[in-house]
Scaffold this active site. Structure first.
Site, PDB file in Angstrom:
ATOM      1  N   TRP A  94       0.844  -1.208   0.000  1.00  0.00           N
ATOM      2  CA  TRP A  94       0.000   0.000   0.000  1.00  0.00           C
ATOM      3  C   TRP A  94       0.880   1.260   0.000  1.00  0.00           C
ATOM      4  CZ3 TRP A  94      -5.267  -1.280   0.463  1.00  0.00           C
ATOM      5  CH2 TRP A  94      -6.150  -0.184   0.483  1.00  0.00           C
ATOM      6  N   ALA A 107       4.707   1.940  16.505  1.00  0.00           N
ATOM      7  CA  ALA A 107       5.092   0.798  17.347  1.00  0.00           C
ATOM      8  C   ALA A 107       6.297   1.153  18.218  1.00  0.00           C
ATOM      9  CB  ALA A 107       5.381  -0.414  16.475  1.00  0.00           C
ATOM     10  N   ARG A 108       6.763   2.407  18.125  1.00  0.00           N
ATOM     11  CA  ARG A 108       7.762   2.901  19.080  1.00  0.00           C
ATOM     12  C   ARG A 108       7.024   3.416  20.311  1.00  0.00           C
ATOM     13  NH1 ARG A 108      11.476   7.310  16.515  1.00  0.00           N
ATOM     14  NH2 ARG A 108      12.827   6.689  18.202  1.00  0.00           N
ATOM     15  N   ARG A 203      -4.628  -2.050  -8.087  1.00  0.00           N
ATOM     16  CA  ARG A 203      -4.793  -2.986  -6.969  1.00  0.00           C
ATOM     17  C   ARG A 203      -6.115  -3.758  -6.987  1.00  0.00           C
ATOM     18  NH1 ARG A 203       0.415  -3.864  -5.431  1.00  0.00           N
ATOM     19  NH2 ARG A 203       1.477  -1.896  -5.054  1.00  0.00           N
TER      20      ARG A 203
END
Ligand SMILES: Cc1cc2nc3c(=O)[nH]c(=O)nc-3n(C[C@H](O)[C@H](O)[C@H](O)COP(=O)(O)OP(=O)(O)OC[C@H]3O[C@@H](n4cnc5c(N)ncnc54)[C@H](O)[C@@H]3O)c2cc1C
Length: 293
Positions: A94, A107-108, A203
């Site tokens: 994407w 995700a930090r 896509r």
């Protein structure tokens, strides 16, 4: 004047086992009574083409003309914002679509949830023998069942280790490195309609991986409610949808075939009540060696 978001019946479509596409916002939000968001395209186009009459049918004709002739900037006047949740391996494809804006969960900063894409055994596909980048056919039952179960087990084991590291005060930005590509991520995505149609052409196509196609098809489904006239025209004219692009060699071959085999009748009309579109077809028919009066 009506708010577009109020008229949309379905704003969220579930995708894969835990993912979704949610339409958050559209520009324009407010349109004249009886119009869809397609209106913003004709509103912009008429700045350059003059005001003229504005029946729904004429708006449709103008949008179809713009799409047929790749006059793309009026189509950029419409924008969409989506909330998306998908596995990281889908998100990675994407993210290649640069003409858009993304804000993804960090995700930090956050601890990622224990959510993995776990396909059923019957969803595991065989490597294609003709297309190195594709899949084709089903895997035998025993292998598929074993692998589906193992994907689930390994995802759990990896997540336990991730949790162990986070609890052990290892920084989240490092602990995440062990997480597999089937873990889900979430992001906001903003894109204009011109670039979104380009994205969908690539896509929703059969050459795209099935797992990303599911999300692209969901977006197309949402778009049909918001910009139905543009989507109808795109389906009719885009070479990766209902239309086709011919190479010079192909055109010459058809023309030679038509000339040698003598097409005697005038070119039949196409199924359109638009005079300009009929005229454009007759010009193309002539190029293909189909006579017309
Ligand atoms: C079936 C399929 C298989 C693929 N396989 C691979 C693969 O194996 N490996 C791989 O790396 N990628 C692969 N891709 C990704 C592909 O190469 C494109 O990166 C992706 O489809 C985004 O397309 P885009 O650049 O047209 O879109 P966008 O990035 O949204 O750009 C839209 C358009 O803007 C213009 N544009 C944007 N940025 C620039 C720029 N910097 N310079 C000039 N023009 C620009 C271009 O006209 C472009 O078409 C694959 C894509 C598909 C659909």
């Amino acid at each position: 004047m009506p708010d577009i978001m109020d008229s949309i019946q379905q704003k969220t479509i579930e995708c894969l086992d835990k993912g979704h596409v949610t339409l958050i916002d559209v520009m324009p939000r407010i349109v004249p009574e009886g119009k869809t968001a397609d209106y913003a395209i004709v509103q912009a186009a008429r700045v350059s083409y003059g005001d003229g009459t504005k029946t729904v049918n004429e708006d449709r004709g103008l949008i179809r003309y713009l799409l047929r002739h790749s006059h793309t900037t009026p189509i950029e006047m419409i924008e969409f914002k989506f909330a998306l949740k998908m596995p990281i391996f889908v998100c990675r494809q994407w993210a290649r679509h640069r003409m858009s804006s993304t804000n993804e969960i960090s995700a930090r900063y956050s601890i990622l949830k224990d959510e993995f894409y776990l396909p059923d055994a019957n969803e595991l596909r065989k490597q294609s023998s003709v297309n190195k980048q594709g899949s084709d056919g089903i895997v035998n039952d025993i292998t598929a069942s074993y692998c589906a179960k193992k994907i689930e087990e390994d995802s759990e084991i990896t997540y336990s280790f991730y949790e162990y590291m986070v609890k052990g005060e290892i920084a989240r930005e490092q602990a995440r490195m062990v997480l597999p590509l089937n873990i889900y991520t979430e992001f906001y995505w903003k894109i204009d309609l011109h670039n979104l149609l380009h994205f969908l052409a690539l896509r929703c196509d059969k050459h795209a991986q099935k797992e990303i196609r599911v999300f692209a098809d969901a977006i197309l489904c949402l778009l049909k409610q918001v910009v139905p006239i543009t989507i109808e025209a795109w389906e009719d004219y885009h070479p990766m949808r209902g239309a086709m692009k011919l190479t010079r060699l192909e055109v010459e071959t058809i023309k030679k075939f038509m000339t040698e085999n003598g097409w005697q009748s005038p070119a039949p009309a196409i199924d359109s009540d638009n005079k300009r579109e009929q005229a454009e077809w007759l010009e193309k028919a002539a190029l293909l060696g189909i006579k017309y009066d």
